[in-house]
Structures are given as C-alpha cells and as structure tokens.
Design an enzyme around this catalytic site. Structure first.
Site, short mmCIF file in Angstrom:
data_model
loop_
_atom_site.label_atom_id
_atom_site.label_comp_id
_atom_site.label_asym_id
_atom_site.label_seq_id
_atom_site.Cartn_x
_atom_site.Cartn_y
_atom_site.Cartn_z
N GLY A 10 0.73 -0.84 0.18
CA GLY A 10 -0.19 0.47 0.74
C GLY A 10 1.08 1.30 0.41
N GLY A 12 -0.49 4.63 0.26
CA GLY A 12 -1.36 5.41 -0.09
C GLY A 12 -1.08 6.23 0.96
CB ALA A 14 -2.35 3.74 6.42
N GLY A 15 0.84 4.09 3.90
CA GLY A 15 1.76 2.67 3.84
C GLY A 15 2.78 3.75 3.69
CG PHE A 117 -14.00 18.80 9.23
CD1 PHE A 117 -14.04 20.24 8.25
CD2 PHE A 117 -13.94 17.34 9.27
CE1 PHE A 117 -13.74 19.51 7.08
CE2 PHE A 117 -13.55 17.09 7.43
CZ PHE A 117 -13.05 18.51 6.75
CG ASP A 213 -7.30 -5.84 -3.91
OD1 ASP A 213 -8.42 -6.11 -3.65
OD2 ASP A 213 -6.49 -5.18 -4.40
CD GLN A 232 -17.60 8.49 8.22
OE1 GLN A 232 -17.17 8.58 7.85
NE2 GLN A 232 -18.14 8.70 9.09
CG HIS A 234 -19.69 12.17 3.04
ND1 HIS A 234 -19.99 13.61 2.87
CD2 HIS A 234 -18.24 12.19 3.91
CE1 HIS A 234 -19.37 14.22 3.04
NE2 HIS A 234 -18.51 14.37 4.19
CG LEU A 244 -16.64 13.48 -0.66
CD1 LEU A 244 -17.52 13.33 0.38
CD2 LEU A 244 -15.06 13.29 0.05
CD GLU A 247 -17.59 16.56 8.01
OE1 GLU A 247 -17.94 15.47 7.99
OE2 GLU A 247 -17.40 16.72 9.13
NE ARG A 278 -17.93 12.29 7.52
CZ ARG A 278 -16.48 12.59 7.01
NH1 ARG A 278 -16.58 11.30 6.61
NH2 ARG A 278 -15.83 13.31 6.61
CG HIS A 346 -16.79 8.61 3.23
ND1 HIS A 346 -15.78 9.42 2.17
CD2 HIS A 346 -16.59 9.35 3.97
CE1 HIS A 346 -15.11 9.92 2.28
NE2 HIS A 346 -15.13 10.67 3.86
CD GLU A 372 -11.02 3.66 4.37
OE1 GLU A 372 -10.63 4.92 3.95
OE2 GLU A 372 -11.98 3.25 3.92
NE ARG A 383 -13.51 8.42 8.67
CZ ARG A 383 -12.79 9.33 7.42
NH1 ARG A 383 -12.54 10.05 8.55
NH2 ARG A 383 -14.16 9.63 6.29
#
Ligand SMILES: Cc1cc2nc3c(=O)[nH]c(=O)nc-3n(C[C@H](O)[C@H](O)[C@H](O)COP(=O)(O)OP(=O)(O)OC[C@H]3O[C@@H](n4cnc5c(N)ncnc54)[C@H](O)[C@@H]3O)c2cc1C
Length: 568
Positions: A10, A12, A14-15, A117, A213, A232, A234, A244, A247, A278, A346, A372, A383
C-alpha cells in the site's frame, strides 16, 4: 525471489508514512508495493483535512477535547486508550508534514489555519484548501523517494500472504505489467491497502480500486476482522454519481435544504445542525426523502446543499475542487445554484483486527496493519471527518518504529516449494477457468444488495437475505471466466480477483450486522433502534474458515469517559 526486511503493501498515506519510518534505519531494506502508481492512491482524493489540536484557531482546544469528541463521535465504541494516544501525537505529525513541505492553508499571522468539522468542539481541522489529501500524498511520496533504501513495486497486486500459522514469511504478488508472479520474502509485512467502501459499487465516494484486497487476504488467511458492520455513509455525495463533496462545505457554513425550503437539520440536531456527525446527518437526509420532503423520486431522490450565501470569493478560495466537481458531474455551479446531494458509502470503520494500538501488530507475528484497512479501533461505530488522515500518520509512524525494531530480532523464514508455486498456480487456474457468469453483472448485483439491504437502514430480514444473496454471488463468482487472455496489463484478471475480495467482505459486513441487534453510530437497525450498552458495548470479531463465518466479541477499553447518550 527477493528478500526485504519490511514489505509494506500500500502506497497511500498509511503505507508511505510507515515506510518512511522503517527506512530511517539505513541498514534495512524496505519494499513498498502498490497496485496503482503511488500518487493515485485514494488518500489523494481526500479533500477536507486532518484533525490535530494545535490550538491555532482557539487556544481553548486541547488533545483531551479532541479525544473526547472522537469517543463521543464513535458512539462510545472506540478504545479510549488508543484514541488518547492518537490525539496526543496528532500535533507532532502535522508539524512534521509542515516541515516536509505540505503547503497548509495559513492564518493571517502565518500559523497553520484550522476549520470547523462535524462533531468537533472547536475548529481543529488542518487543511490545504480542499485538496488536502493530494498535497499530503505527494509530499509523503517525495519523502519516500528521497530514501534510497526504499524500493517501489508499482503496479504489483497483492495476491496472498506467506506464513506458517505463527509468523509471516512474505507476500505473493502479481506483476500487472507483464503477468508474472513474484514472491517477496520478508521479516515483517505491513498491510496498508485501504478501505473497501466499493462493496457499494454503484454509490460510493471511493476510488474503484478500494476493493479491500488486504482485508480480504487477511480474512481468507484465518485472521480476525473487527467491527465490519460499521460503514460510514457520507451525507453529501453528488446525487447522480455518489462523488464526494467534502464536509468542508458544511464546515465553511453550507446549509442542507429540503423541498419545502427548510433547513431540516433543526429537527435532528438542533445545536450542531449541519455539523452533527455524519451518521446522524445521513439518516436525517434519508428521513426527509422518505417523508416526501426531498426532490425527485426513488433512487434518484435528493436534497439540496446550498453554498450560495458563502459568496463567490469564499467558494473559489476555500472550495475550488468542490465547485469544479459540482460543475463537471452535476452540471450545477454552487456560486449560483444549490447542489443536489444524497448520502453515499464513504468509509469503513472496521478492518483487520489490530491487537496492540502502539505497534499496530495483528495476531500473526510479524504482520502489521495500518490505515483504513486496519481497525485499531479509534473510530468505533462512527468516524469523525478529518480523523482518518491523522490516524494514517500517527499509527503509520508508530507502526514503522515497531516494525523497524522487530525485524532486527528475527531471521527470514524459508519458503516451501508449495509456497513458492502458490501464486503462479492460482493465476494459471483462474486464466483457464470456464463459465457463463459475467463480471459486470455479478458486481452490479453485489452493489444492489449492499445498498438496499446492508445500507443506511437495516433489519433482520434484509440482512439475512443479503447474507444469503452474497453467498450465492460468491458461488457465481467461481463461474466468471477471465475473457482477456493476454499477459500484459490484464485488468480483466485483476478485476475478477478484486470482485472475489469484495464479495467476501460484503458478506462479512452483512453477517456482523445481522448479529449486532442494536443501533450504534453508522449501524442503524430499524428493528432495534436503540443503543444497547448492556449487550453490545463490545467489538465484533469475525473469522472465516472454509466458507463458514463466525463471530465473537471483545471488550471495549473504557479508560476516560463512561458511555452517555449522544446528543448534538
Ligand atoms: C473522496 C474521499 C475524501 C476523503 N476526505 C477525507 C478527509 O478530508 N479527511 C480525512 O481524514 N479522511 C478523508 N477520507 C478518508 C481517507 O482519505 C482514507 O481513509 C485514507 O486516505 C486511506 O488511506 P490508506 O493509506 O489507508 O489507503 P489508500 O490511500 O486507499 O491507499 C491504499 C493503497 O493500497 C494499495 N493496494 C490496495 N490493494 C492492493 C493490492 N491488492 N495490491 C497492491 N497494492 C494494493 C493501493 O495501490 C494504494 O496504494 C476521504 C476518503 C475519500 C474516499
């Protein structure tokens, strides 16, 4: 076959954050695997921002308030020690990004700006106009590229994990560019493969690649997934496509208006109005539509998001992407007209069960999960907006530190000949498969079932029938042939595997939702409309053995705040 100390699957937020932290030890070799080019990861689509109690907008804010808001937003299902850990470390990872070059929006005096938010007591969301994820992802990618002990495997697809039941050995990858199967041996593997809200195929904010995956591979390897029933929705997806609108629209002061011209949120959350969490806003919109106060009918019904009173200048400065999306995909310019919107799938609160939030380790030694695809759990049943990006960064950093230390203590494990051939045999079998089922049809059917029966409103009979239909779709999946026989960029083959993964996850979501006979956060049961702390203040763990699913429950760690009714 190649060896890496750490393989991160991954690329993204996080990775990449995890990989950067692992690579700080220059003696380690780190691999980052991604099925798409890294800057195409879904993190790049995040618009609104990330939460950290910097106290710039108001000195009253603190990590404790951030933690309390997060626990309350989670409908008291989050593990509170993990939430406090995240909120405490949030400011430091934001300043780190600032130094790495993320162009955050600023206040007049030059400090990082913060916007209001949903569900937050104070303006706490740090942002870069409405393209926060884009700048964050690009900056992290630059930082990763700058470290020469990180190798990228771009456009490689994770097929499976290699392990001996106790410890991880490596990963099996499919090289999308030439059809070859590659095994990487690793001392540690980090799954950072993102969410799976594409199980709601026809109405989701997610990239088409968000097919879960890594989560599916964990499930199919006997690992437990946690809190899968919590999806969730949205509130503000464009009516026609589900794309999207951030928010930030409501954060900057947008109104939700029904057919009668009412700001209907006064009925549901009189204090917070449009800035309630949400789950509440999404249900409110759907109630309005059900009661005949929406525009249009059936699946094409919607309400209005009105931004006109913000004025052209503010819309262009703070919400440029939102405006462009509304123009391109709905044919409406928010400067002049209200925008048709409706809730859309979402985010997945659930994911791979993380045993220890400080290390992000899973029950399989040497295997970690972040972002995620993981369930720590800091989001519980719902969340708050802006809390995902911050989760990636905080837990990515600490997961990286743990993996870095862990790999120094262990050796590589040998692969058996059977393990070495596993991936290639799977691909050969799939390529030879015959059958009369069509990929697009089965996928569309999955999307219908999840949206209608495992959606915003659920009950016993809808969930039972969803579970059965999804089991049947899994059988039909066995009869989907790979029509494209080529080896080069065979996206047909990839999509067939992604569909298998989504079907397994969709079925697990329905199964967990069936067993949670209460309403909490994003999980709303019309037959059990109340929250039931006596029986369900606990995490669901689901496992799959062969074709059979089973659930068990885990205590929620309540360290600071006793559960109370959630009012906004
Ligand atoms: C439109 C949108 C807007 C959002 N806005 C916000 C926001 O403003 N604030 C906020 O906090 N959150 C927001 N979120 C949520 C947040 O962006 C995501 O939860 C988060 O970015 C997920 O990051 P990740 O690194 O876990 O996964 P991703 O960014 O999804 O990355 C997953 C990575 O895994 C790789 N991968 C997946 N499967 C495989 C495989 N089989 N083989 C190899 N590689 C694989 C992919 O190539 C990719 O690199 C938003 C989400 C969406 C969809």
């Amino acid at each position: 076959m190649r060896n890496y100390d750490v393989v991160v699957v991954g690329a993204g937020g996080a990775g990449l954050r995890t990989a950067i932290e692992c690579a700080r030890d220059s003696s380690l070799r780190v691999a980052v695997v991604s099925k798409v080019y890294p800057t195409r990861s879904h993190t790049g689509a995040a618009q609104g921002g990330l939460n950290a109690a910097l106290g710039n907008a108001t000195s009253q804010d603190s990590p404790e308030f951030h933690a309390f808001d997060t626990v309350k937003g989670s409908d008291f299902l989050a593990d509170q020690d993990a939430v406090y850990f995240m909120c405490k470390h949030a400011p430091e990872v934001v300043y780190e990004l600032d130094r790495w070059g993320v162009p955050f929006s600023r206040m007049q005096d030059g400090r990082i700006a913060q916007r209001p938010f949903g569900g937050a007591s104070f303006p706490r969301t740090v942002y870069s106009a409405d393209r926060t994820g884009h700048v964050l992802l690009h900056t992290l990618f630059e930082q990763a590229l700058a470290r020469d002990n990180i190798d990228f495997f771009n456009e490689f697809f994770l097929l499976d994990l290699l392990h001996n039941g106790q410890r991880v050995k490596g990963v099996v990858l499919y090289d999308i560019r030439n059809g070859e199967v590659v095994n990487l041996r690793a001392r540690a593997v980090v799954l950072a493969t993102g969410g799976f809200a594409r199980i709601y195929w026809q109405r989701s904010t997610n990239a088409t690649g968000n097919t879960g995956d890594g989560v599916a591979v964990a499930l199919l390897n006997g690992l437990p997934l946690k809190d899968m029933e919590f999806i969730q929705f949205h509130p503000t997806g464009l009516a026609k496509t589900g794309i999207l609108l951030s928010e930030a629209c409501r954060g900057e002061g947008g109104y939700l208006i029904n057919k009668l011209g009412e700001r209907f949120m006064y009925r549901y959350a009189p204090e917070k109005m449009e800035l309630a969490p949400r789950d509440m806003v999404s249900r409110a919109i759907e109630y309005e539509i059900r009661e005949g106060r929406g525009f249009g009918e059936g699946t094409s019904a919607y309400v209005h998001l009105d931004l006109r009173h913000l004025g052209e200048e503010k819309i262009k400065e703070r919400l440029p992407q939102v405006r462009q999306l509304a123009i391109d995909f709905e044919g409406v310019d928010p400067v002049h007209d209200p925008v048709p919107i409706r809730p859309t799938a979402h985010y997945c609160m659930g994911g791979i069960h993380v045993e220890n939030y400080m290390t992000s380790s899973t029950p399989l030694e040497g295997l970690y999960a972040v972002g995620e695809c993981a369930c720590v759990s800091v989001h519980g049943a719902n969340r708050l907006g802006g809390n995902s990006l911050i989760e990636l960064l905080v837990f990515g950093k600490f997961c990286g530190i743990s993996a870095r230390e862990y790999v120094k203590q262990v050796d590589f494990l040998e692969l058996t000949p059977g393990e070495e051939r596993k991936g290639a045999e799977f691909i050969e079998k799939l390529m030879r498969r015959e059958g009369n089922q069509k990929l697009a049809e089965v996928r569309r059917k999955m999307g219908d079932v999840t949206w209608q029966k495992v959606g915003i409103f659920r009950d016993e009979s809808s969930l039972q029938s969803a579970y059965e239909e999804l089991s049947e779709l899994l059988q039909r999946w066995e009869l989907i042939p790979v029509v494209d026989k080529s080896r080069i960029f065979n996206t047909n083959l990839v999509e067939v595997i992604e569909l298998r993964n989504m079907l397994h996850l969709a079925r697990a979501v329905a199964y967990c939702a069936l067993h949670r006979r209460e309403s909490r956060g994003g999980h709303y049961r019309e037959d059990y409309p109340e929250r039931d702390d006596e029986n369900f203040l606990k995490h669901t763990l689901v496992r799959q053995e062969g074709d059979k699913l089973s659930v068990e429950y885990r205590e929620v760690r309540i360290t600071h705040h006793q559960p109370a009714e959630r009012k906004y």
